[in-house]
Enzyme design. Sequence first.
Site, PDB file in Angstrom:
ATOM      1  N   HIS A  15     -55.953  -9.322  44.888  1.00 41.51           N
ATOM      2  CA  HIS A  15     -54.723  -9.291  44.085  1.00 41.51           C
ATOM      3  C   HIS A  15     -53.788  -8.137  44.424  1.00 41.51           C
ATOM      4  CE1 HIS A  15     -57.146  -6.272  42.046  1.00 41.51           C
ATOM      5  NE2 HIS A  15     -55.996  -5.759  41.631  1.00 41.51           N
TER       6      HIS A  15
HETATM    7  C1  UD1 Z   1     -52.238  -4.180  38.067  1.00 40.68           C
HETATM    8  C2  UD1 Z   1     -52.297  -2.804  38.727  1.00 40.68           C
HETATM    9  C3  UD1 Z   1     -53.419  -2.790  39.756  1.00 40.68           C
HETATM   10  C4  UD1 Z   1     -54.742  -3.234  39.134  1.00 40.68           C
HETATM   11  C5  UD1 Z   1     -54.551  -4.601  38.489  1.00 40.68           C
HETATM   12  C6  UD1 Z   1     -55.836  -5.050  37.826  1.00 40.68           C
HETATM   13  C7  UD1 Z   1     -50.096  -1.696  38.901  1.00 40.68           C
HETATM   14  C8  UD1 Z   1     -49.042  -1.229  39.832  1.00 40.68           C
HETATM   15  N1  UD1 Z   1     -51.046  -2.481  39.428  1.00 40.68           N
HETATM   16  O1  UD1 Z   1     -51.879  -5.099  39.092  1.00 40.68           O
HETATM   17  O2  UD1 Z   1     -53.569  -1.472  40.257  1.00 40.68           O
HETATM   18  O3  UD1 Z   1     -55.717  -3.316  40.156  1.00 40.68           O
HETATM   19  O4  UD1 Z   1     -53.501  -4.508  37.509  1.00 40.68           O
HETATM   20  O5  UD1 Z   1     -55.824  -6.410  37.517  1.00 40.68           O
HETATM   21  O6  UD1 Z   1     -50.049  -1.342  37.763  1.00 40.68           O
HETATM   22  N2  UD1 Z   1     -49.486 -11.639  35.487  1.00 40.68           N
HETATM   23  C9  UD1 Z   1     -49.791 -12.695  34.665  1.00 40.68           C
HETATM   24  N3  UD1 Z   1     -50.463 -12.434  33.514  1.00 40.68           N
HETATM   25  C10 UD1 Z   1     -50.820 -11.176  33.144  1.00 40.68           C
HETATM   26  C11 UD1 Z   1     -50.481 -10.112  33.981  1.00 40.68           C
HETATM   27  C12 UD1 Z   1     -49.830 -10.353  35.156  1.00 40.68           C
HETATM   28  O7  UD1 Z   1     -49.492 -13.838  34.969  1.00 40.68           O
HETATM   29  O8  UD1 Z   1     -51.439 -11.024  32.087  1.00 40.68           O
HETATM   30  C13 UD1 Z   1     -48.794 -11.911  36.752  1.00 40.68           C
HETATM   31  C14 UD1 Z   1     -47.318 -11.811  36.656  1.00 40.68           C
HETATM   32  O9  UD1 Z   1     -46.764 -12.754  37.496  1.00 40.68           O
HETATM   33  C15 UD1 Z   1     -47.028 -10.430  37.185  1.00 40.68           C
HETATM   34  C16 UD1 Z   1     -48.118 -10.263  38.236  1.00 40.68           C
HETATM   35  O10 UD1 Z   1     -49.223 -10.977  37.714  1.00 40.68           O
HETATM   36  O11 UD1 Z   1     -45.746 -10.316  37.695  1.00 40.68           O
HETATM   37  C17 UD1 Z   1     -48.519  -8.850  38.500  1.00 40.68           C
HETATM   38  O12 UD1 Z   1     -48.907  -8.193  37.305  1.00 40.68           O
HETATM   39  P1  UD1 Z   1     -48.816  -6.596  37.177  1.00 40.68           P
HETATM   40  O13 UD1 Z   1     -49.339  -6.165  35.881  1.00 40.68           O
HETATM   41  O14 UD1 Z   1     -47.473  -6.128  37.579  1.00 40.68           O
HETATM   42  O15 UD1 Z   1     -49.774  -6.051  38.313  1.00 40.68           O
HETATM   43  P2  UD1 Z   1     -51.241  -6.504  38.762  1.00 40.68           P
HETATM   44  O16 UD1 Z   1     -51.108  -7.240  40.038  1.00 40.68           O
HETATM   45  O17 UD1 Z   1     -52.009  -7.141  37.648  1.00 40.68           O
END
Ligand code: UD1
Length: 364
Positions: free
Chosen positions: A208
């Site tokens: 991810h």
């Molecule tokens: C975040 C952390 C990463 C960690 C990971 C654990 C940062 C920069 N990154 O990454 O270090 O390893 O969490 O899982 O903070 N999304 C959903 N549902 C959710 C959350 C996210 O659909 O509940 C999708 C959305 O499209 C979003 C994307 O995932 O834009 C990324 O989510 P985000 O929280 O920005 O970062 P992670 O990739 O989860």
Amino acid sequence: MSRQRKTVVSVVGARPQFIKLAPLAPVLDQRFRHRIIHSGQHYDYELSQAFFGQLRIPAPDIKLKVGSGSHGRQTGQILERSETALIKMKPDMVLVYGDTNTTLAAALAAAKLHLPVGHVEAGLRSFRVDMPEEINRTLTDHLSALLFYPTAAARDNLRREGITRGLTASGDLMYELLASVRPSLPEYAAVLNHFGLEKEKYILVTMHRVENADDPDRLRLFIDIARSIKEPILFLAHPRTIGNLRRHKLLGKLRAVPNLILGRPQPYFETLALAGHARAIMTDSGGLQKEACFLGRPCLTLRPETEWVETVTSGANTLVDLSPAKIHRALRRPPQRRARLSAAVGGRLPSRLITAAIERYLRR
Ligand code: UD1
């Protein structure tokens, strides 16, 4: 008595932070008025509530509900909203965890309010400034009054950056949690049937990280590698990865890989049960790298570097990046040595060490 208790606020928002909070919250509760702010960075049931429920983490006192967004927007919203919450809560100390946008934003909000920050999992470095996590953890360390470092390498990184005060060798809360739940893991082995898997006869994959999940060329490469591995692969895909696969019209191609089972992110116990019975684990997650080593399962890390260098030097983890040659070589001869890892430092558990260090600090 309870009126004199100091207030400690934990700010969490993403899956790995819930895992670190789980063993710490009950110990903090014994010594302080412990309050929880949930930023809302993770909001899907599988990435958030599932962990609070399964790990019996007390419900958040305040939810900032920021949701997803660009890094600047997400970080900015958490900064603004956590500032408002912290002004209201008037804590004596703010605890942040790991290296997500939630970590940095809350640390910055607290530091600007002159509230001491404690950073759980301080000092980790990948030495890649293009990683959002590297920016978050480096800046957070420099804002923190108390730094709880899990490894000797992390301590050395902090010292190299001139951070020599407020350091505590805390050990690793993730190990503490895993060690405490390990006896109950066999109850969760039924999850293998759910995916039609047999013990030791599949490879567990998660991926991810921005560097992998946001790059269509690397996603294509990953699909080709998955196809070339002639044994069952269980890919537990993060919504970020699924979203990007869909955006680049690659989801169909992934689904067409005959030996690959595409699954949703699993709760904590199910993930550990799946990891514990996998022939090997391929991942770019920091947490799963450590959990693989702790469970004695061979780990192939889908990155060219890792912050958890001890997992590699102990022989339990191999850095394969997305190199087909390295992956096939490592799968033929998976890393065998069990990392000698322990949850405790000098016989004391991380949750106790962290709580004691906070008490000492607040007594000054
Ligand atoms: C975040 C952390 C990463 C960690 C990971 C654990 C940062 C920069 N990154 O990454 O270090 O390893 O969490 O899982 O903070 N999304 C959903 N549902 C959710 C959350 C996210 O659909 O509940 C999708 C959305 O499209 C979003 C994307 O995932 O834009 C990324 O989510 P985000 O929280 O920005 O970062 P992670 O990739 O989860």
